[in-house]
Write a protein that holds these residues in place. Structure first.
Motif, PDB file in Angstrom:
ATOM      1  N   GLN A 107       0.822  -1.212   0.000  1.00 18.06           N
ATOM      2  CA  GLN A 107       0.000   0.000   0.000  1.00 18.06           C
ATOM      3  C   GLN A 107       0.859   1.267   0.000  1.00 18.06           C
ATOM      4  OE1 GLN A 107      -1.225  -1.567   3.777  1.00 18.06           O
ATOM      5  NE2 GLN A 107      -1.189   0.464   4.708  1.00 18.06           N
ATOM      6  N   HIS A 108       2.072   1.167   0.544  1.00 19.23           N
ATOM      7  CA  HIS A 108       2.915   2.358   0.690  1.00 19.23           C
ATOM      8  C   HIS A 108       3.635   2.746  -0.595  1.00 19.23           C
ATOM      9  CE1 HIS A 108       2.781   0.825   5.017  1.00 19.23           C
ATOM     10  NE2 HIS A 108       2.014   1.897   4.954  1.00 19.23           N
ATOM     11  N   PRO A 149      -2.862  10.923  -1.650  1.00 26.15           N
ATOM     12  CA  PRO A 149      -2.557  11.494  -0.331  1.00 26.15           C
ATOM     13  C   PRO A 149      -2.998  12.941  -0.163  1.00 26.15           C
ATOM     14  CG  PRO A 149      -0.686  10.215  -1.128  1.00 26.15           C
ATOM     15  CD  PRO A 149      -1.659  10.304  -2.267  1.00 26.15           C
ATOM     16  N   SER A 157      -8.000  12.357   0.749  1.00 25.91           N
ATOM     17  CA  SER A 157      -6.926  11.648   1.452  1.00 25.91           C
ATOM     18  C   SER A 157      -7.447  10.663   2.500  1.00 25.91           C
ATOM     19  CB  SER A 157      -5.964  12.644   2.103  1.00 25.91           C
ATOM     20  OG  SER A 157      -6.649  13.480   3.019  1.00 25.91           O
ATOM     21  N   ASP A 158      -8.551  10.999   3.155  1.00 26.08           N
ATOM     22  CA  ASP A 158      -9.096  10.069   4.156  1.00 26.08           C
ATOM     23  C   ASP A 158      -9.412   8.716   3.527  1.00 26.08           C
ATOM     24  OD1 ASP A 158      -8.854  11.844   6.203  1.00 26.08           O
ATOM     25  OD2 ASP A 158     -10.986  12.346   6.354  1.00 26.08           O
ATOM     26  N   TYR A 172      -6.224   6.650   2.609  1.00 27.60           N
ATOM     27  CA  TYR A 172      -5.562   5.944   3.718  1.00 27.60           C
ATOM     28  C   TYR A 172      -6.449   4.856   4.333  1.00 27.60           C
ATOM     29  CZ  TYR A 172      -1.836   9.407   3.556  1.00 27.60           C
ATOM     30  OH  TYR A 172      -0.772  10.185   3.146  1.00 27.60           O
ATOM     31  N   GLN A 198       0.920   6.609   9.533  1.00 24.61           N
ATOM     32  CA  GLN A 198      -0.086   7.203   8.655  1.00 24.61           C
ATOM     33  C   GLN A 198      -1.474   6.812   9.150  1.00 24.61           C
ATOM     34  OE1 GLN A 198       0.886   5.651   4.759  1.00 24.61           O
ATOM     35  NE2 GLN A 198       2.542   7.123   4.434  1.00 24.61           N
ATOM     36  N   GLY A 247      -5.286   5.220   9.112  1.00 23.67           N
ATOM     37  CA  GLY A 247      -5.775   3.968   8.540  1.00 23.67           C
ATOM     38  C   GLY A 247      -5.854   2.856   9.562  1.00 23.67           C
ATOM     39  N   HIS A 254      -1.098   0.990  11.668  1.00 22.83           N
ATOM     40  CA  HIS A 254      -0.014   1.960  11.856  1.00 22.83           C
ATOM     41  C   HIS A 254       0.682   1.665  13.178  1.00 22.83           C
ATOM     42  CE1 HIS A 254      -2.564   4.036  14.802  1.00 22.83           C
ATOM     43  NE2 HIS A 254      -3.542   4.011  13.901  1.00 22.83           N
TER      44      HIS A 254
END
Length: 516
Positions: A184-185, A204, A208-209, A212, A420, A422, A425
Motif C-alpha cells: 500500500q505504501h 494522499p 486523502s481520508d 488511507y 499514517q 488507517g 499503523h
C-alpha cells in the motif's frame, strides 16, 4: 504419439481407480495423483492463456480504450442494485475459489455480485515513474512486462497469482519492504466506484481520508477499479548473500541489523528451527561474477527453500547472482514450502526434470477441487498465517510461535511501517521497523487445536501492537479485532459514504467468529 498414448492410459487407469476407491478417498489420501495428472496441465493452460492475452492486450493498447466503458458498466450495476431496493450487501462477482486466500468466501452466495472484469495493465509512464493498472492484474503480469522494459515495483510480493486489488484491499510484502514499506505504501492513487455508483479518485492530497482507509478494508468501502503504483529502474540480477546463523539471540540480532541497513535492497530470513536460520541480503546489479550465476527459477532447479537449507546443513556462507525475475518469484514453484505436503517427491530431481515445467498448480484450482472434508482437515491440521510484529519483539514472537504451533520453516520478512492514518499503523507517531513472521505447514505441537492455539497466538500479537494478515483464518471476536486494528477512520468513512447498507464490515467478511 507414444507420450500421448501413455498419458491417456495413465488417465484411464486413474479413472478406474477413482471409480473403485471413490473420488473423496483419492483427493484426501492420494491427492498428488490428481494434482499431477489434472491440475498441473490445467494450470499450465491457464498460465499460457493469460500470458498471451496480457501480451496481446498491451501490444494493441486496447485496455485503456476499454477501461472507461468497463468502469461505467460497474457503475451501472451498482445503480441498478440501488434501484432494486439495496436488499443485500454487494461484493465482487469474482468466484471465491479464484482468490489466493485459503478462506472460503461463503458470502458470495448471498450478496449481490458485481461483475468486475478488470485485469489489464493500462499505462507505464517512465517519466513520472508510475504504472497504472486494473485490480485483477497479477504480480506475474507485472514482472513479465516491467522487467522486460527495465523497470520494477519497489515492493513486488512473491506469488505469481497475487492481484493488485488483493494486495491493496488486503496487504502485500516483500524482502524490499524494510526500505519501502508494505504494498500500500508504494501506491500513489486509487480509483473506486462507491456505494452510490459514483466514481472517485483519491491520493494522499485528494480525498486523502479515503486513500488511507482503503488498504486492509477488504472491499468494504467501495470497488477498486484502478491503481497507480510507483516503479523504479530495475537491474539484471540480485547479488544475494547467504549466511547461516545459529542461536536465537544471534539470529534476531543479525536479522535486525541487516534490516536496518538501507544499502541492502533485499533482506529475508528462513528459520529452520528455533535455533537455526539462514539470513539473506541482496542488492540489484547489472554484472554477475563468472561461475556464480544461479537461475533458480528454471523448472529443473531445486526448490528455493531447499537450496537455502543446504547452506545451513553445510554451515557455509554463499554468494550467488540470481536473475531479477527469478528472485522475485523464488518461492513460487514450491508455493513457499506448501507443495511438499501436496507432492511429497516434488523436489526430486527426476520429477523436476520431467514435470517441473508444469509446477506449481494454481492455488485457485487446488481450492476448487479440495472438497469439504479436505478443507476441514486443512483447517484443523494445517496453519497458514502471517503475523506482523514490531522487530523489537522478534525473540518473544518466535518463542510464542514455537510453543503454540511449532511450524518450520518460518519466513521472516522485515518492513518499515510509516505513521499514517488507517487501519494499520505503529503505536507511536514515528515509523517503526516491523517483521512479518510467516508460518505455513502442519503444526508439530502436541494436541494442536486450531481455534484455541490460534486465539492464543492472536492474543500475543495484539499485546505487542502487532497485526494479523487478513487473508488467513482469524478467530478473534469483534472487540478483539478492533483492539488490533484502528477502526476510527474506517468507521467514520463507512457512515459518511453510505457503506453500512452496501458492504459488510471488514470483520464480518473475514473473521470465523462472524462467519459461523
Amino acid at each position: 504419439m507414444e507420450p500421448a498414448v501413455s498419458l491417456a492410459v495413465c488417465a484411464l487407469l486413474f479413472l478406474l481407480w477413482v471409480r473403485v476407491k471413490g473420488l473423496e478417498f483419492v483427493l484426501i489420501h492420494q491427492r498428488w495423483v490428481f494434482v499431477c495428472l489434472f491440475l498441473l496441465p490445467l494450470s499450465l493452460i491457464f498460465d499460457i492463456y493469460y500470458y498471451v492475452r496480457a501480451w496481446v492486450v498491451f501490444k494493441l493498447s486496447s485496455a485503456p480504450r476499454l477501461h472507461e466503458q468497463r468502469v461505467r458498466d460497474i457503475q451501472k450495476q451498482v445503480r441498478e442494485w440501488k434501484e432494486q431496493g439495496s436488499k443485500t450487501f454487494m461484493c465482487t462477482g469474482r468466484p471465491g475459489w479464484l482468490t489466493v486466500s485459503l478462506r472460503v468466501g461463503k458470502y458470495k452466495k448471498t450478496h449481490k455480485n458485481i461483475m468486475i472484469n478488470l485485469m489489464d495493465i493500462l499505462e507505464v509512464d517512465t517519466k513520472k515513474q508510475i504504472v497504472r493498472v486494473e485490480p485483477l492484474v497479477t504480480m506475474g503480469q507485472v514482472t513479465a512486462l516491467l522487467t522486460s522494459i527495465g523497470w520494477t515495483l519497489p515492493v513486488l510480493p512473491e506469488l505469481d497469482d497475487l492481484t493488485v486489488g488483493g494486495l491493496i484491499m488486503g496487504t502485500g510484502i516483500e524482502s524490499s519492504s524494510h526500505k519501502y514499506g508494505l504494498f500500500q505504501h508504494i501506491c500513489t492513487a486509487y480509483e473506486l466506484v462507491l456505494a452510490d455508483g459514483s466514481f472517485v479518485h483519491c491520493t494522499p492530497s485528494e480525498n486523502s481520508d479515503l486513500f488511507y482507509a482503503v488498504p486492509w478494508s477488504c472491499g468494504t468501502l467501495g470497488f477498486l477499479v484502478a491503481a497507480e503504483i510507483r516503479i523504479i529502474p530495475a537491474k539484471k540480477y540480485v547479488k544475494l548473500r547467504f549466511e547461516p546463523v545459529c542461536g536465537l539471540e544471534a539470529i534476531c540480532d543479525k536479522f535486525t541489523r541487516e534490516s536496518q541497513r538501507q544499502e541492502n535492497h533485499f533482506v529475508e530470513g528462513l528459520l529452520y528451527s528455533l535455533e537455526e536460520a539462514v539470513i539473506m541480503t541482496g542488492v540489484m546489479t547489472d554484472e554477475a561474477e563468472p561461475g556464480k550465476l544461479n537461475s533458480i527459477g528454471n523448472y529443473y532447479k531445486p526448490w528455493f527453500f531447499k537450496h537455502v537449507e543446504n547452506y545451513l546443513k553445510t554451515n557455509r556462507e554463499g554468494l550467488e547472482y540470481i536473475p531479477l525475475r527469478h528472485y522475485y518469484h523464488r518461492h513460487t514453484r514450491s508455493i513457499f514450502w506448501e507443495l511438499q505436503d501436496i507432492i511429497p517427491f516434488g523436489n526430486n530431481p527426476v520429477f523436476r526434470y520431467l514435470f517441473g515445467w508444469m509446477v506449481p498448480p494454481k492455488i485457485s484450482l487446488l481450492k476448487l477441487t479440495q472438497g469439504e472434508t479436505l478443507r476441514k482437515l486443512y483447517e484443523q491440521h494445517h496453519v497458514v498465517q502471517d503475523m506482523l510484529v514490531p522487530m523489537k519483539c522478534l525473540p518473544r514472537a518466535l518463542h510464542t510461535f514455537h510453543s503454540d504451533i511449532h511450524v518450520y520453516p518460518i519466513w521472516l520478512c522485515p518492513f518499515i511501517l510509516p505513521s499514517q492514518p488507517g487501519l494499520v499503523h505503529p503505536k507511536g507517531d514515528e515509523a517503526e521497523l516491523y517483521v512479518d513472521i510467516g508460518a505455513y505447514g502442519e503444526p508439530r505441537v502436541k494436541h494442536f487445536e486450531a481455534r484455541s492455539c490460534m486465539r492464543q497466538l492472536e492474543k500475543f500479537v495484539r499485546s505487542v501492537h502487532g497485526f494479523q494478515m487478513l487473508y488467513a483464518d482469524c478467530y478473534m471476536d469483534r472487540e478483539e479485532f478492533w483492539e488490533m486494528f484502528d477502526g476510527s477512520l474506517y468507521h467514520r468513512l463507512r457512515k459518511q459514504l453510505g457503506c453500512q447498507d452496501a458492504f459488510p464490515e471488514v470483520y464480518d467478511k473475514i473473521c470465523k467468529a462472524a462467519r459461523h
